[in-house]
Design an enzyme around this catalytic site. Structure first.
Site, PDB file in Angstrom:
ATOM      1  N   ASP A 113      46.495 -18.214  39.855  1.00  0.00           N
ATOM      2  CA  ASP A 113      45.812 -19.115  38.916  1.00  0.00           C
ATOM      3  C   ASP A 113      44.434 -18.558  38.582  1.00  0.00           C
ATOM      4  OD1 ASP A 113      45.619 -21.292  37.257  1.00  0.00           O
ATOM      5  OD2 ASP A 113      44.891 -22.649  38.808  1.00  0.00           O
ATOM      6  N   ALA A 147      44.597 -32.383  39.261  1.00  0.00           N
ATOM      7  CA  ALA A 147      45.745 -33.279  39.240  1.00  0.00           C
ATOM      8  C   ALA A 147      45.872 -34.072  40.531  1.00  0.00           C
ATOM      9  CB  ALA A 147      47.011 -32.469  38.989  1.00  0.00           C
TER      10      ALA A 147
END
Length: 707
Positions: free
Chosen positions: A325, A213
């Site tokens: 994550d 991102a």
């Protein structure tokens, strides 16, 4: 540029510092003392094979950094808002989320933190915030065990790292795994040769390794040695990726230096537009790539991967760091031809909270202080992280990582994920990486319920020890869930596992007793983040009965465009188009729908029906390749009424462009074909097939279901 060298350990306030002309002072960078400028070591021995950085996740998250040896009190938790990738469809849901509490915070600015030694020494005050002329970068000596993180003498005694790093960041839009990544502008070249920066020591290559991102990962080469590295380039102009967040990541990398199962940071640089984090280049690819490509894995290989990840998590958790994550994309393999050893990468979302040993050691508490901001990738999020995301909870602990490891282990052993989201929308693109709020909510509900299965068809050949470990990792309550120490001491990891074939998408179809057929993982779709595409487009409440079948007509190939070819390649018919699917399924359920009957002339082949054997009707079955094609056995149905029409069981049209032949508890066993009638129809079909073949090569599943 700041470098750490192998000089003595005296504080920087009593040591002279050599800097470029534009920087005549120093700055406390995430707890590191600045050292002399200059490259003082060669990295030619670093890297040594490994997995290329791939699909970098840099979702917005509330930075949480602690450099002391004590836990913060639970009341120090931040808002339960954070960044998770789910998609544009998730933005609407995000807008409706309400914060349960919000704390007042003081923003720490570089120029406000000045030591008395700085002021008395006559050195200029560093003011890097908002100045385009300053060019700051740094490097770390990774082999000096004596170089430890230390604080500047003058760093305000009343200030804490929490004040420095605890910066509120906007919530990132949720995107489905693998979808919605934004392209970062290409890094500009060095504008001022008098300043030492990234391009003074490295040059970029054309090899793009991944993107996320807020950044991209590219191969770079050392100008001095020619050795290749992976450089993570983060656009510092973005609204959500702050400098303090980068410093936190750098600090955590420093804490994890030299661990064999964690990717190593070698250099970091900063200029007016980007941050550059130079890391060892791994050449084996992400674990997900191996799951997609390899045909046969064994429990032994899955065991080794699990052990490597567990060792990395134990190291991090013992130092108060939660990765937050853990997913197959962030597990990198060191060898292109072997699945292990592996290294954990991408500490962008990691949160550091060192244990407070004096009050309650880690081993004496059931649940550690909360990590607050919910981040990570949807399919791998622990229930408590989902709770924090939707506002049902304000805390979760480091055991969210072991849940994610449990999901990875399940995928390695079964070939699909234990939790999937689905909806009734025919045009839903969730399985292709597109946003869908309904699928996202369904996935979250399934994770929060914590219910999953071990279907006998796939798990019957897997050892009970492996299933036991999965069960202990996927515990809904974090108190009951295994931590890293318990994982490493589990009997499945303590012994050499049986040489059982790892049931991945490539080999599931080869098992004659497989009822939950292939979950074809194709790079044609953006499935690098979505391991299980099991959204059902056809569901039936009651199990259908098989009709008697006649002679075997051979093997046929179903194409994604709906055309149907026999083994010899001769056109045999076409399936109904997509628009008729939904109505057909719904009406068939209620018994209101009777498929149109085509009566064949004596000179044409009789209508044919696609059947699956009786033992495949208890569980969902899926046949699909990159273009939704598949290979099956064709049978001519026996006629119960003396004519050549298809009579029993009732049949519905299948949504060929998306999903074929599935069910839950009750399987769709028959699909009616429209037989060819005229030469004109044949010519039209052949023309269409030729056009499709010229446009895109047909991919086929290379096996068949034998009735």
């Amino acid at each position: 540029m700041f470098f750490l060298d192998n000089t003595d350990s005296m504080t920087s306030s009593s040591r002279g510092i050599t800097m470029p002309n534009t920087i005549s002072s120093h700055e406390d960078v995430g707890g590191y003392s600045p050292r002399k400028v200059g490259i003082q070591h060669d990295y030619s021995a670093v890297g040594g094979g490994g997995a290329a950085f791939h699909h970098l996740h840099t979702s917005a998250a509330t930075p949480r950094h602690v450099a002391t040896s004590e836990f913060y009190d639970d009341e120090e938790a931040t808002s339960p808002r954070g960044g998770i990738e789910i998609g544009a469809g998730g933005g609407k849901m995000m807008a409706n989320l309400r914060r349960h509490r919000q704390r007042e915070r003081e923003t720490y600015e570089d120029e406000d933190v000045l030591s008395s030694s700085d002021e008395s020494s006559g050195r200029p005050i560093p003011r890097y915030v908002g100045r385009d002329t300053d060019h700051v970068f740094g490097e770390f000596e990774m082999d000096d065990e004596d170089v430890v993180m230390r604080r500047e003498d003058g760093y305000g005694e009343d200030e804490t790292d929490e004040d420095y790093f605890d910066e509120e960041e906007p919530v990132a839009e949720l995107l489905p795994l693998g979808g919605g990544t934004r392209r970062v502008p290409r890094t500009p070249g060095r504008k001022n040769s008098s300043k030492c920066g990234f391009f003074d020591y490295y040059k970029l290559t054309d090899e793009h390794l991944g993107s996320g991102a807020y950044g991209s990962v590219t191969t770079c080469k050392s100008i001095k040695s020619g050795v290749e590295y992976a450089v993570k380039i983060v656009d510092k102009q973005g609204e959500t990726h702050s400098r303090k967040r980068i410093l936190r990541e750098v600090n955590i990398f420093k804490t994890c230096k030299d661990h064999p199962n964690i990717v190593q940071l070698l250099d970091w640089f900063e200029d007016e537009t980007n941050f550059y984090l130079v890391m060892e280049k791994m050449r084996g690819g992400p674990l997900l790539q191996h799951i997609l490509q390899r045909k046969y894995f064994t429990e032994e290989e899955a065991r080794r991967v699990t052990k490597d990840i567990s060792l990395a998590l134990k190291f991090m958790h013992d130092r108060g760091i939660a990765h937050r994550d853990v997913k197959p994309e962030n597990v990198l393999c060191t060898d292109p031809n072997h699945v292990s050893p592996v290294k954990l990468c991408d500490l962008d979302l990691a949160s550091q909270r060192p244990p407070q040993h004096e009050r309650h050691p880690l081993s004496q508490v059931a649940s550690e202080p909360d990590l607050a901001s919910p981040v990570g990738s949807a399919e791998f999020m622990a229930p408590e992280v989902v709770d924090a995301y939707v506002g049902d909870s304000l805390k979760y602990d480091k055991k969210c990582d072991t849940w994610s490891l449990g999901v990875i282990l399940y995928i390695m052993l079964a070939g699909y994920a234990p939790f999937q989201g689905m909806c009734d929308d025919e045009d839903c693109g969730w399985s292709e990486g597109k946003p869908c709020e309904d699928c996202q909510q369904d996935l979250f509900h399934r994770i929060q319920d914590g219910y999953y299965e071990f279907p006998e068809e796939e798990w019957g050949m897997i050892s009970e020890e492996a299933k036991d470990l999965v069960s202990n990792l996927l515990k809904r309550d974090p108190v009951d869930r295994f931590n890293a120490d318990q994982i490493l001491s589990h009997r499945w990891l303590q012994q050499s596992a049986a040489s059982t074939i790892l049931q991945t998408p490539s080999n599931l179809i080869n098992r004659k007793d497989s009822a939950r057929d292939v979950q074809q993982m194709s790079e044609h779709f953006n499935l690098m983040n979505r391991l299980a595409d099991t959204r059902l487009s056809a569901r039936f409440d009651n199990k259908m009965t098989m009709s008697e079948c006649g002679s075997d007509l051979g093997t046929a190939t179903i194409h994604g465009d709906g055309s149907f070819l026999s083994m010899g390649g001769e056109p045999f018919g076409t399936f109904p188009r997509k628009k008729s699917v939904g109505i057909a399924i719904e009406k068939s359920r209620s018994g209101e729908f009777t498929p149109p009957i085509s009566r064949a002339s004596p000179t044409t082949p009789p209508p044919s029906m696609l059947n699956l054997s009786e033992d495949l009707t208890d569980s969902p079955v899926k046949r699909r390749s990159a273009d939704d094609s598949g290979t099956f056995s064709l049978f001519s149905p026996a006629s119960s009424n003396g004519d050549d029409s298809i009579c029993s069981p009732p049949m519905v049209f299948v949504d060929m462009p998306s999903i074929q032949l599935f069910g839950t508890g009750a399987l769709l066993t028959s699909v009616q074909m429209t037989p060819r009638h005229t030469t004109e129809d044949d010519a039209s079909l052949k023309s269409f097939e030729d056009e499709q073949e010229n446009a895109n090569p047909i991919h086929r599943i290379e096996t068949q279901v034998n009735v």
